[in-house]
Design a protein around this motif. Structure first.
Motif, PDB file in Angstrom:
ATOM      1  N   SER A   1      67.353  22.032  27.436  1.00  0.00           N
ATOM      2  CA  SER A   1      67.057  23.096  28.151  1.00  0.00           C
ATOM      3  C   SER A   1      67.071  24.538  27.569  1.00  0.00           C
ATOM      4  O   SER A   1      68.125  24.730  26.728  1.00  0.00           O
ATOM      5  CB  SER A   1      67.875  23.197  29.516  1.00  0.00           C
ATOM      6  N   LEU A   2      66.329  25.238  27.404  1.00  0.00           N
ATOM      7  CA  LEU A   2      66.118  26.586  26.776  1.00  0.00           C
ATOM      8  C   LEU A   2      66.131  27.702  27.623  1.00  0.00           C
ATOM      9  O   LEU A   2      65.609  27.927  28.828  1.00  0.00           O
ATOM     10  CB  LEU A   2      64.936  26.710  25.833  1.00  0.00           C
ATOM     11  N   GLY A   3      66.718  28.974  27.126  1.00  0.00           N
ATOM     12  CA  GLY A   3      66.742  30.026  28.067  1.00  0.00           C
ATOM     13  C   GLY A   3      67.305  31.304  27.091  1.00  0.00           C
ATOM     14  O   GLY A   3      67.582  31.198  26.071  1.00  0.00           O
TER      15      GLY A   3
ATOM     16  N   THR B   1      69.464  30.739  23.644  1.00  0.00           N
ATOM     17  CA  THR B   1      70.355  29.587  24.187  1.00  0.00           C
ATOM     18  C   THR B   1      69.892  28.532  24.530  1.00  0.00           C
ATOM     19  O   THR B   1      68.717  28.368  25.017  1.00  0.00           O
ATOM     20  CB  THR B   1      70.880  30.162  25.572  1.00  0.00           C
ATOM     21  N   LEU B   2      70.600  27.413  24.315  1.00  0.00           N
ATOM     22  CA  LEU B   2      70.051  25.942  24.557  1.00  0.00           C
ATOM     23  C   LEU B   2      71.280  25.376  25.070  1.00  0.00           C
ATOM     24  O   LEU B   2      72.249  25.508  24.809  1.00  0.00           O
ATOM     25  CB  LEU B   2      69.515  25.294  23.437  1.00  0.00           C
ATOM     26  N   ILE B   3      70.966  24.365  26.283  1.00  0.00           N
ATOM     27  CA  ILE B   3      71.979  23.444  26.464  1.00  0.00           C
ATOM     28  C   ILE B   3      71.247  21.892  26.308  1.00  0.00           C
ATOM     29  O   ILE B   3      70.422  21.696  26.882  1.00  0.00           O
ATOM     30  CB  ILE B   3      72.362  23.735  27.910  1.00  0.00           C
ATOM     31  N   SER B   4      72.028  21.443  25.546  1.00  0.00           N
ATOM     32  CA  SER B   4      71.546  20.019  25.263  1.00  0.00           C
ATOM     33  C   SER B   4      72.221  18.882  26.213  1.00  0.00           C
ATOM     34  O   SER B   4      73.618  18.987  26.110  1.00  0.00           O
ATOM     35  CB  SER B   4      71.557  19.512  23.885  1.00  0.00           C
ATOM     36  N   SER B   5      71.614  18.032  26.793  1.00  0.00           N
ATOM     37  CA  SER B   5      72.242  16.928  27.688  1.00  0.00           C
ATOM     38  C   SER B   5      71.111  15.896  28.015  1.00  0.00           C
ATOM     39  O   SER B   5      70.013  16.118  27.957  1.00  0.00           O
ATOM     40  CB  SER B   5      72.846  17.483  28.872  1.00  0.00           C
ATOM     41  N   LYS B   6      71.789  14.713  28.683  1.00  0.00           N
ATOM     42  CA  LYS B   6      70.816  13.792  28.923  1.00  0.00           C
ATOM     43  C   LYS B   6      70.156  14.247  30.347  1.00  0.00           C
ATOM     44  O   LYS B   6      68.891  13.767  30.844  1.00  0.00           O
ATOM     45  CB  LYS B   6      71.305  12.629  29.431  1.00  0.00           C
TER      46      LYS B   6
ATOM     47  N   ARG C   1      61.397  33.604  20.935  1.00  0.00           N
ATOM     48  CA  ARG C   1      60.115  33.290  21.781  1.00  0.00           C
ATOM     49  C   ARG C   1      59.972  31.999  22.637  1.00  0.00           C
ATOM     50  O   ARG C   1      59.439  32.196  23.975  1.00  0.00           O
ATOM     51  CB  ARG C   1      58.763  33.605  20.989  1.00  0.00           C
ATOM     52  N   ASP C   2      60.414  30.951  22.021  1.00  0.00           N
ATOM     53  CA  ASP C   2      60.482  29.838  22.612  1.00  0.00           C
ATOM     54  C   ASP C   2      61.584  29.607  23.790  1.00  0.00           C
ATOM     55  O   ASP C   2      61.219  29.057  24.708  1.00  0.00           O
ATOM     56  CB  ASP C   2      60.566  28.632  21.535  1.00  0.00           C
ATOM     57  N   CYS C   3      62.570  30.243  23.531  1.00  0.00           N
ATOM     58  CA  CYS C   3      63.603  30.430  24.627  1.00  0.00           C
ATOM     59  C   CYS C   3      63.172  31.169  25.611  1.00  0.00           C
ATOM     60  O   CYS C   3      63.706  30.950  27.095  1.00  0.00           O
ATOM     61  CB  CYS C   3      65.054  31.026  24.039  1.00  0.00           C
ATOM     62  N   LEU C   4      62.372  32.170  25.557  1.00  0.00           N
ATOM     63  CA  LEU C   4      61.806  32.923  26.472  1.00  0.00           C
ATOM     64  C   LEU C   4      60.991  32.060  27.404  1.00  0.00           C
ATOM     65  O   LEU C   4      61.115  32.444  28.526  1.00  0.00           O
ATOM     66  CB  LEU C   4      60.916  33.895  25.966  1.00  0.00           C
TER      67      LEU C   4
END
Length: 403
Positions: A54-56, A354-359, A372-375
């Motif tokens: 998940s990105l933001g 920011t990214l949060i990696s999880s299942k 730009r991709d996190c946007l």
């Protein structure tokens, strides 16, 4: 954090969370290429992780507000920066393993090049090596002995140009301004008290600074100092109590160990560089369920305006990332405390990729890790103070609210 949110966290259940903080992570496009530092760097591991995450973009304080490092880190852990008043001095002192006491007054210090007219020519005194820092602090200790009656003075060595000044003797108010004008070519600012409780502190600091200038008068480069972030000890709810977690912090720089200690995290040693930091993470992974790991080089390059150096720092972190992933945490956060674009040379107000990696991440398979991709990620723009709660949810460490 609302008290009802605190009631939802599930204690340690083997589902671990790692928070990787690349200091000053966010950047802006280089005028020649139109690409940011992240977009320029060869970071295949970060890009792969982004495509599964998940990105933001996280907002450290509020729109348009440029954060200092202390408030920015507190926000990363769920504390509302506007509700907690303290300066950077306490973080530096705690980060140096100093047993700070109520009533103490601490300030972050930089050795600096200052001329006879009090004009600042180099805010970092050429970034001297650590051994020169040791020599200069010892010179000041010897020269200042007995010069501040009724007060104990502590000078705590730091890295390069940084050190910490701490005064002890009665209740010393901390409502003082910095003497740092924040820009080279400007005159030192006089330190003045902002309230009656700090008037004695202002007098002590003025005497200290004038005497220190006399002691350093024969130096070629480190001819004075800048003091920032006067502070006493604030009163905070411990991180472990907020999240029902056993937390640990890994950081090479004292200030970041200090802010972690301030919120009650266990500080794991004093590593030198990212290799030792990751080794400490690996060796202690079974002992805790929340880990904060701090990486400084990205911010240092941003402050120096060295675009290629920041790119290299990102690539160096990318190379070691698989070792962290191999620990298989339930949730992995990768973020920054703030943005430090090379073209700006300072912290900025821009939201942080920011990214949060999880299942449980809602990923986009074509994403890379960039501003730009996190946007366009599913996390959107969110408050940094919500980050750990989001990660705990990703790690399935929160109960449902209500029936």
């Amino acid at each position: 954090m609302h008290s009802k949110t605190r009631d939802l966290f599930i204690p340690d259940s083997g589902r671990k969370v790692i928070q990787l903080v690349l200091d000053g992570l966010g950047g802006l496009p280089d005028p020649e290429t139109g690409r940011t530092e992240l977009e320029t760097a060869n970071i295949p591991n970060l890009d792969r992780l982004a495509s599964r995450s998940s990105l933001g973009r996280s907002l450290p304080i509020a729109p348009g507000v440029t954060p200092g490092s202390g408030p920015a880190h507190l926000a990363l852990w769920g504390y509302e920066p506007y509700e907690i008043e303290f300066g950077r001095g306490v973080l530096e002192a705690l980060g140096s393993d100093f047993d700070m006491q109520p009533g103490d007054l601490a300030a972050r210090a930089n050795f600096a090049t200052i001329d006879a007219d009090n004009i600042v020519h180099d805010r970092r005194a050429g970034r001297p090596p650590d051994e020169e820092n040791v020599r200069l602090c010892q010179k000041l200790r010897e020269g200042l002995e007995g010069k501040l009656p009724g007060v104990e003075l502590f000078l705590l060595n730091g890295k390069e140009h940084r050190f910490t000044v701490l005064f002890r003797g009665g209740e010393l108010g901390a409502c003082l301004n910095d003497n740092d004008p924040q820009r080279e070519g400007l005159e030192l600012l006089p330190v003045v008290a902002g309230d009656a409780a700090s008037e004695r502190s202002a007098e002590l600091v003025a005497t200290f600074l004038s005497t220190a200038r006399e002691i350093l008068a024969d130096e070629e480069i480190a001819t004075g100092m800048l003091l920032r972030g006067f502070s006493g000890l604030p009163d905070l709810i411990a991180f472990n109590d907020l999240y029902r977690a056993s937390s640990a912090a890994i950081a090479a720089y004292p200030m970041y160990r200090g802010v972690a200690r301030l919120v009650g995290m266990k500080v794991l040693g004093s590593p030198h560089g990212i290799e030792e930091e990751v080794q400490a993470l690996e060796e202690n992974y079974g002992e805790h369920d929340f880990f904060f790991l701090h990486y400084k080089p990205t911010d240092s390059a941003g402050h120096s305006g060295l675009f290629d150096e920041k790119v290299s720092a990102l690539e160096a972190f990318d190379a070691i990332l698989p070792r962290i992933e191999a620990l298989e945490p339930a949730a992995l956060i990768l973020t920054g405390d703030h943005s430090t674009p090379c073209i700006h040379l300072e912290h900025s107000w821009h939201p942080v990729p920011t990214l949060i990696s999880s299942k449980l991440a809602l990923n986009r398979t074509d994403a890379v890790f960039s501003e730009r991709d996190c946007l366009g990620g599913d996390l959107g723009n969110f408050k940094a103070s919500e980050m750990v709660t989001l990660a705990m949810a990703h790690a399935s460490r929160m109960k449902k609210f209500g029936a």
